[in-house]
Design a protein around this motif. Sequence first.
Motif, PDB file in Angstrom:
ATOM      1  N   VAL A  63       3.707   0.277 -12.454  1.00 51.71           N
ATOM      2  CA  VAL A  63       4.057  -0.490 -11.252  1.00 51.71           C
ATOM      3  C   VAL A  63       5.108  -1.545 -11.564  1.00 51.71           C
ATOM      4  O   VAL A  63       6.115  -1.681 -10.849  1.00 51.71           O
ATOM      5  CB  VAL A  63       2.805  -1.141 -10.641  1.00 51.71           C
TER       6      VAL A  63
ATOM      7  N   ALA B   4       0.311  -4.392  -6.100  1.00 54.29           N
ATOM      8  CA  ALA B   4       0.214  -2.942  -5.916  1.00 54.29           C
ATOM      9  C   ALA B   4      -0.589  -2.272  -7.018  1.00 54.29           C
ATOM     10  O   ALA B   4      -1.029  -1.124  -6.856  1.00 54.29           O
ATOM     11  CB  ALA B   4       1.615  -2.334  -5.856  1.00 54.29           C
TER      12      ALA B   4
ATOM     13  N   ARG C 170      -6.905   6.521  -7.169  1.00 54.92           N
ATOM     14  CA  ARG C 170      -7.019   7.572  -8.191  1.00 54.92           C
ATOM     15  C   ARG C 170      -7.680   8.843  -7.641  1.00 54.92           C
ATOM     16  O   ARG C 170      -7.351   9.964  -8.066  1.00 54.92           O
ATOM     17  CB  ARG C 170      -7.792   7.052  -9.397  1.00 54.92           C
TER      18      ARG C 170
ATOM     19  N   LEU D 100       2.287   6.870  -6.777  1.00 51.85           N
ATOM     20  CA  LEU D 100       1.257   7.700  -7.377  1.00 51.85           C
ATOM     21  C   LEU D 100       1.529   9.184  -7.160  1.00 51.85           C
ATOM     22  O   LEU D 100       1.307  10.014  -8.043  1.00 51.85           O
ATOM     23  CB  LEU D 100      -0.114   7.334  -6.802  1.00 51.85           C
TER      24      LEU D 100
ATOM     25  N   TYR E 133       0.818  -1.205   0.000  1.00 52.86           N
ATOM     26  CA  TYR E 133       0.000   0.000   0.000  1.00 52.86           C
ATOM     27  C   TYR E 133       0.862   1.269   0.000  1.00 52.86           C
ATOM     28  O   TYR E 133       0.617   2.204  -0.775  1.00 52.86           O
ATOM     29  CB  TYR E 133      -0.916   0.001   1.227  1.00 52.86           C
TER      30      TYR E 133
ATOM     31  N   ALA F 258      -1.287   2.080 -15.323  1.00 49.05           N
ATOM     32  CA  ALA F 258      -1.005   1.595 -13.965  1.00 49.05           C
ATOM     33  C   ALA F 258      -0.177   0.315 -13.949  1.00 49.05           C
ATOM     34  O   ALA F 258       0.828   0.211 -13.234  1.00 49.05           O
ATOM     35  CB  ALA F 258      -2.316   1.383 -13.207  1.00 49.05           C
TER      36      ALA F 258
ATOM     37  N   ALA G 161       2.612   1.839  -3.394  1.00 48.87           N
ATOM     38  CA  ALA G 161       1.663   2.286  -4.414  1.00 48.87           C
ATOM     39  C   ALA G 161       1.301   3.746  -4.206  1.00 48.87           C
ATOM     40  O   ALA G 161       1.248   4.538  -5.155  1.00 48.87           O
ATOM     41  CB  ALA G 161       0.401   1.415  -4.373  1.00 48.87           C
ATOM     42  N   TYR G 162       1.072   4.122  -2.963  1.00 50.31           N
ATOM     43  CA  TYR G 162       0.716   5.503  -2.626  1.00 50.31           C
ATOM     44  C   TYR G 162       1.865   6.448  -2.972  1.00 50.31           C
ATOM     45  O   TYR G 162       1.662   7.510  -3.577  1.00 50.31           O
ATOM     46  CB  TYR G 162       0.390   5.579  -1.136  1.00 50.31           C
TER      47      TYR G 162
ATOM     48  N   PHE H  80      -3.040   0.897  -6.501  1.00 50.86           N
ATOM     49  CA  PHE H  80      -2.597   2.058  -7.268  1.00 50.86           C
ATOM     50  C   PHE H  80      -3.783   2.690  -7.996  1.00 50.86           C
ATOM     51  O   PHE H  80      -3.962   3.907  -7.997  1.00 50.86           O
ATOM     52  CB  PHE H  80      -1.520   1.625  -8.262  1.00 50.86           C
TER      53      PHE H  80
END
Length: 362
Positions: free
Chosen positions: A299, A310, A318, A240, A233, A295, A236-237, A314
């Motif tokens: 990744v 992820a 959004r 982004l 998590y 995406a 991915a955060y 991801f």
Amino acid sequence: MATLSAQVIKFVLSLISTMVLARLLVPEDFGLVAMVTAVTGFMMIFRDMGLTLAAIQSEAISQEQLSTLFWLGLAIATALAIATAALAPALAWFYGDHRLTPVTCAMGITFIFSGLAMQHQALLRRQLKLGLISKIEVVAALVGAVVAVGTAAKGFGYWSLVFLQLATFATTTVLVWVASRWVPTLPVRRSGVRSLMRFGGYLTAYGLVNYLGRNLDNVLVGRVLGAQSLGIYSRAYSLLLLPLGQVTAPLTAVAIPALSRVQSDGDVYRSYYLRAVSVVAYLSMPLVVLMLVLANEVVLTFLGPKWGEAVSIFVLLRSVGRYRPSASYRWLGIRFAWEGEEDADLGLLVSAHSYSAVFSWS
């Protein structure tokens, strides 16, 4: 130009180190450190009680005031380092992982480095030596990346991420002392720092609400789903929001000193602030949208094949990518702090979308 060049270099360094570390380490390693940084990040809000920005925004500040702020900030930072070490066993119990105890104690050392560097950084920013600050940040980022990659390659696992933080903070501290050539004198009573402390108190309260709204999701994921899921998590955060960070960092460095000079004129302040937010949105949003469309490719390219999980989080994030540029309102906190006001609605909106993504993913 120097600030922009430095930001590009830092972006490339961050990108390369992220790609390398994601392949040398496993999601659980990132998750363990994210569990700790969720707490130490919260405590960082109190590291100087907003005194650094108070020193920057003040129209005039004396040697006595600056020195008093330095020793006060260092005392607070030291207390936080001790408190972090004391809380380490409780944090390990909360997450159910004994490995967090030594990691938390080690991360607490960053408070000491930060306390030693804060007023020197503030002095450089007051003097608008942004090019010099950018060079320091590049060197510190490079040292941190080299240490992290080197130790990860040697098999240190999650400790390499801890060493990254320690190396970056230590390098920054040494370089700002050398660059500023300022040596604090002994603190002076009645040096006139009371108004600066009041400003810092307002700013700390503002930062507290803002941080809690934006970071409780990490605590939630770590507590309920564990280190492995939190690692996925958090990566991915971070991935982004990477484009947004490259836009806001240099703009913040310029905007805070500039906006602090017009804080007494509400109309001018709002005009400048809206322009700054518009620049952030116009530059970052196209990149965020492109990353969301691609995406899977993004990744797998930047994190590697073992991070396939992820991709879903991801995409679910959004909404955060859509609102976060407008929610990057740290500059607005200067005016709110000066007037003793708060407005966290937009930050809470971002948080709501983060939590929605967490629940959808889990």
